[in-house]
Design an enzyme around this catalytic site. Structure first.
Site, PDB file in Angstrom:
ATOM      1  CG  ASP A 347       9.697  61.475   9.487  1.00  7.93           C
ATOM      2  OD1 ASP A 347       9.801  62.271   8.943  1.00  7.93           O
ATOM      3  OD2 ASP A 347      10.044  60.215   8.904  1.00  7.93           O
ATOM      4  CD  GLU A 378       7.109  65.317   8.453  1.00  5.12           C
ATOM      5  OE1 GLU A 378       7.630  65.920   7.655  1.00  5.12           O
ATOM      6  OE2 GLU A 378       7.481  64.239   8.408  1.00  5.12           O
TER       7      GLU A 378
END
Length: 666
Positions: A347, A378
């Site tokens: 994340d 990400e």
């Protein structure tokens, strides 16, 4: 300003404690600090085995550390033991007995201030994670877990993103009530008829990996609270302990460990690998166990002493500092070893460093084999966050600095296909956007031949997708951008066609494939674009929709089967883009390209592929080379394999659809 620390001045190699000023982030990350306090051991926490229990913590600023032992998760202190200061900022005590099942925490005195804290290195905890638990891990394995057979790594990886509660909360999931929303739901043999649910559904779908939203212990739900509570789980509390709300017994810290392992074992038994969604960029609260053990060290700060907020969650972990990176690497390796995790999705990876990500991949490759563990994330942050001098953030523009086995979510392809993720009415290529078709020819190689503001080393670094837990579901995005009066529950044929075309496009792009659970049956959250704490009913997989949209499910199944048989699209090598040729713009809204589908050595059924994307309002025509061609997929069906007739007159491709053809090898 942050709380005062024991500050360290270095003179002639002698360390001297000073309280006259605050340590800056630069000093905390500096060479002198880490020469004195960097600890490379992998034994921090409570290690219980062979009839002994050893407690170790890293608390370099502490004046005193005291261990508190409890009989259970709620009783008063049973015994206190002072830890001894060792070198490199480590404190230690040990017992010549197994304390398995004992709950504990610490009293840490820093700069005259005493704080109670759980163990940031704990591998077990009680309800809601406020107390740690000693665990002999050998006693937590379900039968057969130690010697379980991990499914072989397939040439093509197709990742399915899933939330534990979403999977089985629906009464039609086929899961007994007591297991709904729990780890145990994955161990149930669900309905096996024409419309299966649960694990049998996933097995038939054909995905190779399931990426599970965070299931380490997180702080945003009361584990002893009502089952109506819901959160995605991006709120880390205890990084190395499974979340308790998914266990059938939240009071016994052993149960969550065993049942989490049972879940992973069940996936493996069904031929599916498991990717863990990890959140090492911030903690649930700034007053975390890490902060209490080493005040100020684990977080980034601004010049005025306030915490940075690149995570948009109130704090940022200071990746790039030696003991921060050491903590993250050891945590990843622990989950891979102890829980048999097959990959990690990071994340807000943009808040971590290139060096850290490359180190994680290197250690995973060295222990488990090159490429055995998937690694991707990400490539962005929510806001800016200053790093230590000389560090590069693991953001999209630095993709070329990441090892070629580390993937990034490609928002360029996502937004090109369906439109901006944050603005529901803005269209992409499949839902009415104008002039976008030619750019699709850049996406098919994973942007290896330009067209984007970054340069991947190979398409192996590209995660192609059109929906994930964040933002609108694909179905909701299409409804919002295509319908004057959005009705998310209506079976709209135009929306259905656009959904199929979106899937067709990203399934025929080079790179890795990723889809949100339920995308294949038009999953809707009724237009909610940020359902992180919405009701379980909004978030759950509605299994009746898998019946109502069985044709869409079959379309995805066909694309998955086909993809695994197309080496020209599965190729992840740096030279894979050379397989793509004869790119043509066929007219307004229509493009085509050819794919070299040969393998060496060996044969495939189709030596060449022709792919057409027609996002226009009228049909288009494409002329094929001489030979015997089959239609492998069109706007209605995938993996259909029917003869392509009248190729000398041109193949007609319907409006708002795609077509994939294969030339049979001679």
């Amino acid at each position: 300003m942050r709380p005062p620390l024991l500050n360290l001045w270095f003179r002639g190699g002698v360390i001297k404690l000073e309280r006259s000023r605050y340590m800056s982030d630069a000093e905390l990350a500096g060479r002198e600090f880490h020469e004195k306090f960097q600890y490379d051991g992998k034994d921090l926490g409570a290690v219980c085995k062979d009839g002994k229990t050893v407690f170790k913590v890293w608390s370099p600023f502490a004046e005193k550390v005291e261990l508190c032992l409890y009989g259970d998760n709620v009783s008063k202190v049973r015994k206190k033991v002072s830890l001894c200061r060792e070198e490199q900022g480590v404190w230690k005590t040990e017992f010549d007995e197994s304390l398995h099942g004992t709950y504990y925490d610490y009293l840490v005195e820093t700069d005259g201030r005493e704080l109670r804290t759980a163990d940031p290195y704990a591998i077990g905890c009680g309800c809601n994670g406020e107390r740690s638990m000693v665990v002999d891990l050998s006693l937590t394995n379900p039968p057969g877990f130690t010697d379980e057979i991990i499914p072989p790594l397939q040439e093509e990886q197709i990742i399915y993103e899933l939330h534990i509660k979403d999977f089985s909360y629906d009464v039609q999931s086929g899961v007994p009530r007591e297991y709904r929303g729990k780890y145990k739901a994955f161990t149930i043999d669900s309905q096996n008829g024409e419309y299966p649910t649960g694990m049998e559904y996933l097995r038939r779908l054909g995905v190779t990996h399931v990426q599970i939203l965070p299931f380490f212990d997180y702080g945003s739900v009361d584990e002893a609270g009502d089952e109506k509570q819901y959160n995605w789980g991006y709120d880390p509390l205890n990084y190395n302990v499974p979340e308790g709300s998914y266990a059938t017994d939240v009071a016994d810290g052993m149960v969550r460990i065993r049942e989490c392992k049972e879940m992973i074992q069940a996936f493996h038994a069904n031929g599916i690998r498991v990717v863990m969604d990890v959140v090492y960029n911030h903690t649930y609260r700034k007053d975390s166990w890490l902060e209490r053990m080493a005040p100020g060290y684990y977080y980034r700060h601004r010049q005025d002493g306030s915490l940075t907020d690149g995570s948009a969650c109130g704090n940022d972990i200071a990746a790039g500092r030696a003991m921060v990176d050491h903590y993250i690497v050891n945590s990843v390796m622990y989950w891979a070893r102890e829980y048999h995790i097959d990959g990690f999705r990071f994340d807000l990876m943009g808040l971590l460093t290139v060096d850290l990500m490359n180190r994680i991949q290197q250690e995973l490759d060295e222990e488990f084999g090159k490429g055995e563990k998937l690694l991707y994330g990400e490539p962005w942050s929510a806001d800016s966050s200053p790093m230590e001098k000389g560090m590069k953030a693991a953001i999209k523009k630095n993709t070329c600095c990441l090892n070629d086995g580390i993937g990034i979510f490609c928002d360029d392809t996502r937004d090109l296909i369906k439109g901006d993720a944050f603005h529901g009415e803005e269209p992409g290529a499949v839902n009415g956007g104008k002039g976008l078709a030619p750019m699709l020819l850049k996406a098919v190689t994973g942007w290896r031949d330009g067209g984007a503001d970054f340069c991947p080393k190979s398409c192996a670094q590209i995660i192609n997708y059109v929906s994930a837990h964040d933002n609108f579901t694909l179905w909701d995005k299409l409804v919002l951008s295509m319908c004057e009066k959005p009705d998310f529950l209506e079976r709209n044929p135009d929306v259905l066609a656009a959904n199929k075309l979106a899937a067709f496009i990203y399934f025929t792009c080079q790179g890795r494939l990723f889809l949100q659970a339920g995308e294949e049956f038009g999953r809707t959250k009724l237009g909610e674009d940020n359902s992180y704490c919405s009701t379980p009913e909004i978030n759950m997989l509605n299994w009746q929709r898998a019946v109502e949209y069985a044709d869409l499910v079959e379309y995805y199944k066909g694309l998955i089967r086909l993809r695994k048989q197309l080496p020209g699209l599965c190729d992840k090598s740096p030279s894979a883009a050379k397989r793509i040729g004869k790119k043509e713009v066929l007219g307004e809204g229509a493009v085509s390209f050819m794919v070299d589908n040969k393998v060496a050595p060996g044969r495939t059924r189709w030596e060449a592929l022709c792919v057409i994307y027609n996002v226009a309002n009228q049909e288009c025509s494409v002329t094929l080379d001489n030979g015997v061609w089959e239609i492998l997929a069109d706007g209605e069906t995938a993996d259909c394999r029917r003869p392509a007739e009248h190729i000398h007159k041109g193949i007609q491709v319907q409006a708002h659809s795609g077509m994939l053809l294969g030339k049979i090898a001679e």
